[in-house]
Write an enzyme that holds these catalytic residues in place. Structure first.
Site: not given
Length: 410
Positions: A317, A328, A342
């Site tokens: 999560s 990224d 999740k």
């Protein structure tokens, strides 16, 4: 005679229009005025309306949500419990374990602050969206479950002898809760091992989100080691203080340990990412209409020092949001195992009778538009880890930690 026929034609025409209107209202699923609905019907309709307006999947699991409403409101509800049962059936048709109804007592329990002290066995749990099996996301550090050796991805097959096969997430959690010092027995399934019964004694669970220390690398340089256990209300403040202290002590690089961090508050995850980034997108959110919005970093970061993040199957999560954002944006390298997966956002609605409704309203995407849900995040360096106890974390027995140190040394 002509006048009389004209009058008859007008009456026939009006009657025809009225019949067409009634047919259209019935076909459209017309709902009587609120005054004509019983309190129980109003509650069912309230839930239907929230899901209709907010739910992520606009196909409602490839069914007519309008027909679901019509069928539900035909029921005769003798009390609120009957309405609750109908609501549960409505939501079950969505096949989404995270969209769920909470009776008033369960809703009050869910609203307990994510910071402070709780009583229980210390398990973060979820229904596996692919198998529907109740699984451990991670045990909370130093909890009864942690001390008993429970691990991420362990399957909870029975609670006090009752199969969890048909239990909702909240029903399972409620059965594991209980008075301080009371006992609960779980049947645990683990990959490659026989099922085993685990007896847990419920205890106070203190949530301290940040553990930090200054370490020496093999080359003698100083680096900061920070374990972030969960994204609670005070996680950002404690992490800020930890980084500042480690900077003052001369840390020239960092290892951020997100292993077995089940997530927590979305906003805390975003604010933690901002501590490490000068600029860039942290996460996108997408609802059923497409990209809904994004959260950005605006800097300055607390430190520009090299950063390695440790992740595993218990990283879930908000932890995955942080890991994906820093990966990224090329701010950190990830070491360990693929994360839990999740990537859905739930919103909590309080209903008119004091009950609650959790609804999946959106999903997360990383800055490179990677979908986290059911897929997780792949580390830059995959390092399997044999189970170790808490005292072995950050030692020579910790292969993932050793790999992170080697990266920082290069």
């Amino acid at each position: 005679m002509e006048l009389k026929l004209g009058f008859i034609h007008k009456r026939v025409w009006r009657l025809g229009c009225l019949l067409l209107l009634l047919f259209a209202l019935v076909f459209a699923g017309y709902i009587p005025p609120a005054s004509a609905l019983t309190p129980e019907q109003k509650l069912v309709y309230e839930v239907w309306r929230i899901v209709n307006r907010s739910y992520l999947d606009g196909t409602f699991n490839h069914q007519s949500w309008l027909e679901v409403r019509q069928k539900a409101l035909k029921n005769h509800f003798v009390n609120h419990e009957a309405a609750y049962a109908t609501i549960q059936d409505m939501l079950k048709s969505l096949d989404d374990p995270f969209t769920r109804f909470l009776e008033p007592e369960k809703y009050r329990s869910l609203k307990v602050s994510t910071s402070g002290e709780l009583t229980g066995v210390g398990l973060q749990i979820a229904l596996n969206p692919q198998t529907g099996i109740l699984e451990v996301i991670t045990p909370i550090e130093n909890s009864p479950a942690d001390k008993a050796g429970l691990r991420p991805r362990d399957r909870i097959l029975k609670i006090e002898g009752l199969s969890t096969e048909n239990l909702s997430l909240d029903e399972a959690a409620a059965r594991m809760r209980g008075p301080l010092g009371s006992v609960v027995t779980l049947l645990i399934g683990r990959e490659g091992e026989s099922n085993q019964e685990v007896v847990l004694v419920r205890d106070h669970i203190t949530l301290n989100p940040v553990i930090s220390d200054l370490k020496l690398s093999t080359s003698g340089s100083k680096f900061g080691y920070i374990r972030l256990i969960q994204f609670s209300a005070n996680a950002v403040k404690e992490l800020t203080e930890a980084i500042s202290i480690l900077e003052e002590k001369g840390a020239s690089a960092y290892i951020l340990d997100l292993r077995n961090n089940p997530g927590g508050l979305l906003q805390a995850g975003i604010e933690v990412a901002r501590l490490w980034l000068d600029s860039g997108t942290i996460v996108y959110t997408a609802n059923r209409q497409g990209i809904q919005g994004s959260y950005e970093a605006w800097g300055p970061a607390l430190t520009q020092d090299p950063l390695v993040i440790l992740v595993n199957q218990g990283t879930a999560s908000a932890s995955e949001i942080l890991a994906g954002a820093l990966q990224d944006n090329h701010r950190a390298q990830l070491v360990g195992e693929r994360t839990f997966g999740k990537g859905l956002i739930q919103s909590l609605f309080e209903l008119s009778d004091g009950s609650g409704l959790a609804v999946t309203i959106a999903k997360y995407e990383t800055p490179n538009h990677r979908d986290i849900n059911k897929l997780g995040i792949k580390p830059d360096q995959i390092i399997p880890q044999e189970p170790i106890n808490r005292e072995q974390i950050g030692t020579v027995k910790d292969a993932q930690y050793q790999a992170a140190m080697a990266l920082l040394a290069n």
